[in-house]
Design a protein around this motif. Structure first.
Motif, PDB file in Angstrom:
ATOM      1  N   THR A   1      13.343  -2.161  -9.273  1.00 17.55           N
ATOM      2  CA  THR A   1      12.123  -2.908  -9.612  1.00 17.55           C
ATOM      3  C   THR A   1      11.804  -3.888  -8.487  1.00 17.55           C
ATOM      4  N   TRP A   2      10.640  -4.535  -8.589  1.00 14.12           N
ATOM      5  CA  TRP A   2      10.340  -5.552  -7.578  1.00 14.12           C
ATOM      6  C   TRP A   2      11.172  -6.804  -7.779  1.00 14.12           C
ATOM      7  N   TYR A   3      11.769  -6.976  -8.967  1.00 11.36           N
ATOM      8  CA  TYR A   3      12.691  -8.093  -9.171  1.00 11.36           C
ATOM      9  C   TYR A   3      13.898  -7.965  -8.243  1.00 11.36           C
TER      10      TYR A   3
ATOM     11  N   ILE B   1      -3.639   4.178  -9.358  1.00 12.49           N
ATOM     12  CA  ILE B   1      -2.228   4.471  -9.062  1.00 12.49           C
ATOM     13  C   ILE B   1      -1.432   3.198  -9.349  1.00 12.49           C
ATOM     14  N   GLY B   2      -0.501   3.282 -10.298  1.00 12.01           N
ATOM     15  CA  GLY B   2       0.305   2.119 -10.639  1.00 12.01           C
ATOM     16  C   GLY B   2      -0.007   1.623 -12.032  1.00 12.01           C
ATOM     17  N   THR B   3       1.045   1.360 -12.794  1.00  8.49           N
ATOM     18  CA  THR B   3       0.859   0.931 -14.184  1.00  8.49           C
ATOM     19  C   THR B   3       1.694  -0.309 -14.506  1.00  8.49           C
ATOM     20  N   GLY B   4       1.702  -1.281 -13.551  1.00  6.94           N
ATOM     21  CA  GLY B   4       2.202  -2.615 -13.892  1.00  6.94           C
ATOM     22  C   GLY B   4       1.066  -3.333 -14.619  1.00  6.94           C
ATOM     23  N   SER B   5       1.142  -4.663 -14.689  1.00  2.00           N
ATOM     24  CA  SER B   5       0.109  -5.429 -15.407  1.00  2.00           C
ATOM     25  C   SER B   5      -1.271  -5.157 -14.832  1.00  2.00           C
ATOM     26  N   SER B   6      -1.377  -5.107 -13.497  1.00  2.00           N
ATOM     27  CA  SER B   6      -2.699  -4.940 -12.872  1.00  2.00           C
ATOM     28  C   SER B   6      -3.298  -3.590 -13.248  1.00  2.00           C
TER      29      SER B   6
ATOM     30  N   ALA C   1       1.880  11.832 -15.325  1.00  4.23           N
ATOM     31  CA  ALA C   1       3.246  11.304 -15.207  1.00  4.23           C
ATOM     32  C   ALA C   1       3.840  11.958 -13.965  1.00  4.23           C
ATOM     33  N   LEU C   2       4.004  11.156 -12.916  1.00  4.10           N
ATOM     34  CA  LEU C   2       4.418  11.745 -11.631  1.00  4.10           C
ATOM     35  C   LEU C   2       5.801  12.378 -11.698  1.00  4.10           C
ATOM     36  N   GLY C   3       6.617  11.914 -12.653  1.00  2.00           N
ATOM     37  CA  GLY C   3       7.945  12.512 -12.816  1.00  2.00           C
ATOM     38  C   GLY C   3       7.849  13.992 -13.154  1.00  2.00           C
TER      39      GLY C   3
ATOM     40  N   GLN D   1       0.910   7.421 -13.255  1.00  2.00           N
ATOM     41  CA  GLN D   1       2.118   6.635 -13.561  1.00  2.00           C
ATOM     42  C   GLN D   1       3.342   7.181 -12.827  1.00  2.00           C
ATOM     43  N   ARG D   2       4.018   6.298 -12.079  1.00  2.00           N
ATOM     44  CA  ARG D   2       5.287   6.713 -11.486  1.00  2.00           C
ATOM     45  C   ARG D   2       6.393   6.437 -12.504  1.00  2.00           C
ATOM     46  N   THR D   3       6.445   5.191 -12.984  1.00  5.24           N
ATOM     47  CA  THR D   3       7.320   4.896 -14.121  1.00  5.24           C
ATOM     48  C   THR D   3       6.393   4.630 -15.297  1.00  5.24           C
TER      49      THR D   3
ATOM     50  N   LEU E   1      -5.592   1.091  -6.065  1.00  4.66           N
ATOM     51  CA  LEU E   1      -4.159   0.985  -5.784  1.00  4.66           C
ATOM     52  C   LEU E   1      -3.624  -0.252  -6.496  1.00  4.66           C
ATOM     53  N   ALA E   2      -3.004  -0.026  -7.649  1.00  8.26           N
ATOM     54  CA  ALA E   2      -2.410  -1.133  -8.411  1.00  8.26           C
ATOM     55  C   ALA E   2      -0.905  -1.068  -8.170  1.00  8.26           C
ATOM     56  N   THR E   3      -0.545  -1.014  -6.882  1.00  5.66           N
ATOM     57  CA  THR E   3       0.825  -0.660  -6.497  1.00  5.66           C
ATOM     58  C   THR E   3       1.717  -1.871  -6.212  1.00  5.66           C
ATOM     59  N   GLY E   4       1.264  -3.054  -6.610  1.00  2.48           N
ATOM     60  CA  GLY E   4       2.153  -4.196  -6.613  1.00  2.48           C
ATOM     61  C   GLY E   4       2.273  -4.951  -5.303  1.00  2.48           C
ATOM     62  N   TYR E   5       3.323  -5.760  -5.245  1.00  2.00           N
ATOM     63  CA  TYR E   5       3.468  -6.766  -4.190  1.00  2.00           C
ATOM     64  C   TYR E   5       4.854  -6.741  -3.552  1.00  2.00           C
ATOM     65  N   ASP E   6       4.905  -7.221  -2.328  1.00  2.00           N
ATOM     66  CA  ASP E   6       6.184  -7.554  -1.712  1.00  2.00           C
ATOM     67  C   ASP E   6       6.545  -8.929  -2.296  1.00  2.00           C
TER      68      ASP E   6
ATOM     69  N   LYS F   1      11.915  -3.834 -16.074  1.00  2.00           N
ATOM     70  CA  LYS F   1      10.748  -4.140 -15.230  1.00  2.00           C
ATOM     71  C   LYS F   1       9.965  -5.263 -15.894  1.00  2.00           C
ATOM     72  N   ARG F   2       9.133  -5.935 -15.125  1.00  2.00           N
ATOM     73  CA  ARG F   2       8.264  -6.972 -15.689  1.00  2.00           C
ATOM     74  C   ARG F   2       7.435  -6.338 -16.789  1.00  2.00           C
ATOM     75  N   LEU F   3       7.465  -6.967 -17.975  1.00  2.00           N
ATOM     76  CA  LEU F   3       6.755  -6.381 -19.115  1.00  2.00           C
ATOM     77  C   LEU F   3       5.259  -6.338 -18.858  1.00  2.00           C
TER      78      LEU F   3
ATOM     79  N   LEU G   1       0.858  -1.186   0.000  1.00  2.00           N
ATOM     80  CA  LEU G   1       0.000   0.000   0.000  1.00  2.00           C
ATOM     81  C   LEU G   1       0.892   1.234   0.000  1.00  2.00           C
ATOM     82  N   PRO G   2       0.619   2.184  -0.861  1.00  2.00           N
ATOM     83  CA  PRO G   2       1.501   3.348  -0.935  1.00  2.00           C
ATOM     84  C   PRO G   2       1.252   4.302   0.227  1.00  2.00           C
ATOM     85  N   SER G   3       2.302   4.973   0.659  1.00  2.00           N
ATOM     86  CA  SER G   3       2.054   6.015   1.666  1.00  2.00           C
ATOM     87  C   SER G   3       2.147   7.361   0.941  1.00  2.00           C
ATOM     88  N   ILE G   4       0.987   7.935   0.706  1.00  2.00           N
ATOM     89  CA  ILE G   4       0.895   9.215   0.004  1.00  2.00           C
ATOM     90  C   ILE G   4       0.139  10.158   0.925  1.00  2.00           C
ATOM     91  N   GLU G   5       0.622  11.358   1.045  1.00  2.00           N
ATOM     92  CA  GLU G   5      -0.021  12.286   1.978  1.00  2.00           C
ATOM     93  C   GLU G   5      -1.521  12.406   1.712  1.00  2.00           C
TER      94      GLU G   5
HETATM   95  P1  NA7 Z   1       3.728  -4.123 -10.289  1.00  2.00           P
HETATM   96  O1  NA7 Z   1       4.156  -4.681 -11.575  1.00  2.00           O
HETATM   97  O2  NA7 Z   1       4.681  -4.169  -9.148  1.00  2.00           O
HETATM   98  O3  NA7 Z   1       3.278  -2.620 -10.539  1.00  2.00           O
HETATM   99  C1  NA7 Z   1       3.090  -1.722  -9.494  1.00  2.00           C
HETATM  100  C2  NA7 Z   1       2.912  -0.344 -10.038  1.00  2.00           C
HETATM  101  O4  NA7 Z   1       2.614   0.543  -8.974  1.00  2.00           O
HETATM  102  C3  NA7 Z   1       4.156   0.205 -10.716  1.00  2.00           C
HETATM  103  O5  NA7 Z   1       3.756   0.948 -11.833  1.00  2.00           O
HETATM  104  C4  NA7 Z   1       4.742   1.093  -9.628  1.00  2.00           C
HETATM  105  O6  NA7 Z   1       5.543   2.125 -10.124  1.00  2.00           O
HETATM  106  C5  NA7 Z   1       3.500   1.657  -9.016  1.00  2.00           C
HETATM  107  N1  NA7 Z   1       3.678   2.173  -7.667  1.00  2.00           N
HETATM  108  C6  NA7 Z   1       4.052   1.495  -6.571  1.00  2.00           C
HETATM  109  N2  NA7 Z   1       4.081   2.313  -5.507  1.00  2.00           N
HETATM  110  C7  NA7 Z   1       3.699   3.529  -5.940  1.00  2.00           C
HETATM  111  C8  NA7 Z   1       3.525   4.796  -5.307  1.00  2.00           C
HETATM  112  N3  NA7 Z   1       3.762   4.942  -4.020  1.00  2.00           N
HETATM  113  N4  NA7 Z   1       3.129   5.826  -6.066  1.00  2.00           N
HETATM  114  C9  NA7 Z   1       2.899   5.654  -7.380  1.00  2.00           C
HETATM  115  N5  NA7 Z   1       3.036   4.488  -8.028  1.00  2.00           N
HETATM  116  C10 NA7 Z   1       3.442   3.441  -7.320  1.00  2.00           C
HETATM  117  O7  NA7 Z   1       2.387  -4.820  -9.761  1.00  2.00           O
HETATM  118  P2  NA7 Z   1       1.199  -5.435 -10.586  1.00  2.00           P
HETATM  119  O8  NA7 Z   1       0.159  -5.817  -9.610  1.00  2.00           O
HETATM  120  O9  NA7 Z   1       0.784  -4.555 -11.695  1.00  2.00           O
HETATM  121  O10 NA7 Z   1       1.792  -6.706 -11.259  1.00  2.00           O
HETATM  122  C11 NA7 Z   1       2.503  -7.658 -10.510  1.00  2.00           C
HETATM  123  C12 NA7 Z   1       2.614  -8.944 -11.231  1.00  2.00           C
HETATM  124  O11 NA7 Z   1       1.483  -9.734 -10.918  1.00  2.00           O
HETATM  125  C13 NA7 Z   1       2.591  -8.949 -12.716  1.00  2.00           C
HETATM  126  O12 NA7 Z   1       3.781  -8.627 -13.302  1.00  2.00           O
HETATM  127  C14 NA7 Z   1       2.174 -10.342 -13.040  1.00  2.00           C
HETATM  128  O13 NA7 Z   1       3.263 -11.209 -12.968  1.00  2.00           O
HETATM  129  C15 NA7 Z   1       1.233 -10.659 -11.944  1.00  2.00           C
HETATM  130  P3  NA7 Z   1       7.118   1.873 -10.418  1.00  2.00           P
HETATM  131  O14 NA7 Z   1       7.153   1.093 -11.692  1.00  2.00           O
HETATM  132  O15 NA7 Z   1       7.652   1.081  -9.263  1.00  2.00           O
HETATM  133  O16 NA7 Z   1       7.709   3.200 -10.516  1.00  2.00           O
END
Ligand code: NA7
Length: 535
Positions: free
Chosen positions: A493-495, A185-190, A350-352, A209-211, A378-383, A329-331, A151-155
């Protein structure tokens, strides 16, 4: 649902009833072992059961993202799409559980709280959150790589007044975005997959999008009956081909040449062909996508031109055009992702360029403007990798703590076992191909290894196995050495653990490909489990 009672003792306790735990149970039974699976969910399928956001689809082809071990099952099951939706994969897992009668040995709705090794009896004690305890000689952690959300910590985020959820904890009742002001928030696969869904019906959609990601075309379509029968006629051959490829997938053709071997015109044609084939073919077709940075730039540029051709509005186009290192990063692979930015109701931040100042109860304020939002996703990924183990207090020899060891260094010999934790196997653990490959292939590879090892131990009256510390360290270094020679360590990256605060930056997987990894496993077995101490 009533819970099957647990016995005091088993030969093997398996934690997790996803693809890995289900297959491990099946293999254990075949060996005549008394095994039980414990899972916190109410059904089999692991993350494919518990993660249910709209639009969730696998980016590995259905015919290969499935078990290969049972010919009758693979002949009988009918996949609808080239790439399956979550609900179809969950249904497939339920079908396999029925066919193999797995559920009678699965304790659902039960979380494992702790694991404690008893050196005297050479047994593990598994304690559940309900207070049950079970003893077993062996434990297999089939806990997966991606289940613990970040979970992101955003003010201001805690004061957000609308609905807010992480993609991994999706509420079943939210299936439509009709009339909502949505931000993702977040532009990985989810994030990308939900964005495609939300764009169609939301009043407004803001993609944060952060990245900025590179998004490849999935080229999903319905699988024709004839096409599926053709594959089934030679399923074994298709599986063999997948196993021989680095990532456990099959493509109609890979160039198997360096990017530098092509003239500019030939390269353009090859990239276009691979783009049309879909999924990760664009990366896989060249031998040096991950090691040849100048060549890698050419692929990145090709995708930027695809974005330019897809997104009409120049300002939005600028915001969704990626600039970071391709493939590090994971495609992200999805159908027609860039098209959504041609809709008037869809925009991107684009947060940049324009960072979030704060989240307000009714929207997002950036340095540029305010975006009204009533649904915050919050599509902010996984530990990843080590995260799922953190919820289990695991104590090995002399009370040493597995999570403390992994927090210091995400290392396991061959991704399977950690020194100080005898008889405890991890499926697709840190240091294995895991998420860098078709995970089902990687899982079958690990479960087969573990099962063969258990059989060997029984045949040779061995009751204890643990890796040698030096071999484990050498393997960790090998994994990091391979990654360091590629673009995989170029960015955070999370890798490489960089998405979690405090996690050591180290490469968490084996990037040498499935065939090289398989070869290593075979060598280890042929040399009498070299690198392991057997007692
Ligand atoms: P990912 O691929 O880890 O994507 C998480 C996204 O969330 C990524 O774009 C992150 O940006 C973004 N993120 C994370 N924290 C923040 C904060 N605090 N602010 C803004 N953006 C943030 O997770 P997914 O669930 O999409 O996919 C995971 C895998 O699950 C997928 O690859 C499949 O294998 C199944 P970042 O790129 O880190 O700058």
């Amino acid at each position: 649902m009533s819970l099957a009672s647990l016995k005091d003792h088993y030969d093997l306790v398996i934690v997790g009833a996803g693809f890995a735990g289900m297959y491990q149970l099946h293999k254990a039974r075949a060996l005549g072992l008394d095994a039980v699976v414990i899972d916190a969910n109410a059904e089999v399928g692991g993350c494919w059961y518990s993660t249910r956001y709209p639009g969730l689809r696998c980016d590995v082809e259905s015919i290969l993202y499935s078990y290969s071990f049972d010919e009758a099952i693979q002949q009988e099951w009918v996949w609808k799409d080239r790439f399956s939706l979550q609900e179809d994969i969950a249904a497939y897992c339920a079908f396999v559980a029925d066919r193999l009668d797995l559920r009678r040995d699965i304790r659902f709705n039960t979380r494992v709280a702790s694991l404690d090794w008893d050196e005297k009896s050479r047994q593990w004690q598994t304690r559940t959150h309900d207070g049950d305890t079970v003893r077993s000689r062996f434990v297999v952690l089939a806990t997966g790589a991606l289940s613990v959300p970040i979970l992101p910590s955003i003010e201001g985020i805690d004061d957000f007044a609308g609905q807010m959820f992480h993609t991994a904890r999706w509420p079943a009742e939210v299936q439509s975005f009709e009339g909502r002001d949505v931000a993702i928030i977040g532009t990985g696969s989810s994030g990308a997959q939900i964005a495609i869904e939300a764009a169609r019906t939301a009043r407004s959609l803001t993609v944060v999008q952060r990245t900025v990601p590179y998004v490849l075309e999935l080229q999903n379509r319905a699988l024709g009956e004839g096409e599926l029968s053709e594959i089934k006629r030679n399923y074994k051959g298709v599986r063999r081909r997948a196993m021989a490829e680095g990532a456990g997938m099959v493509f109609s053709r890979l160039s198997r040449r360096s990017i530098d071997d092509f003239t500019p015109e030939e390269l353009e044609a090859e990239m276009e062909r691979a783009w049309q084939e879909g999924t990760s073919c664009l990366s896989q077709t060249f031998t040096d996508t991950m090691t040849n940075r100048a060549g890698n730039d050419k692929i990145a540029d090709f995708i930027r031109r695809k974005v330019a051709a897809s997104v009409a509005d120049p300002a939005k186009r600028g915001r969704v055009t990626p600039t970071t290192r391709y493939g590090a990063k994971r495609l992200v692979i999805a159908n027609n992702y860039y098209d959504i930015f041609n809709r008037e109701n869809v925009d991107a931040i684009a947060l940049g360029e324009t960072p979030i100042v704060r989240i307000r109860p009714d929207g997002i304020e950036t340095t540029e403007r305010f975006y009204p939002v009533d649904t915050l996703i919050l599509a902010t990924g996984y530990d990843a990798g080590t995260g799922p183990l953190k919820h289990i207090h695991c104590h090995g020899v002399g009370g040493q703590d597995l999570n403390a060891a992994l927090a210091a260094k995400p290392s396991a010999y061959l991704g399977l076992m950690s020194k100080g934790f005898p008889n405890l196997f991890i499926v697709t653990g840190p240091g294995s191909p895991s998420v860098l490959a078709n995970c089902v292939v990687a899982i079958e590879q690990h479960v087969d290894f573990i099962s063969e090892c258990l059989d060997y131990m029984r045949a040779h009256a061995v009751t204890r196995i643990e890796p040698d510390a030096d071999d484990q360290e050498a393997w960790f270094e090998r994994c990091n050495e391979i990654a360091a020679g590629t673009v995989l360590m170029d960015i955070d990256t999370w890798y490489n653990g960089a998405n979690v605060e405090g996690k050591p930056k180290a490469f968490m997987f084996f990037a040498g490909g499935l065939p090289a990894y398989e070869q290593k496993l075979c060598q280890v077995v042929n040399d009498g489990y070299r690198g392991f101490e057997l007692a």
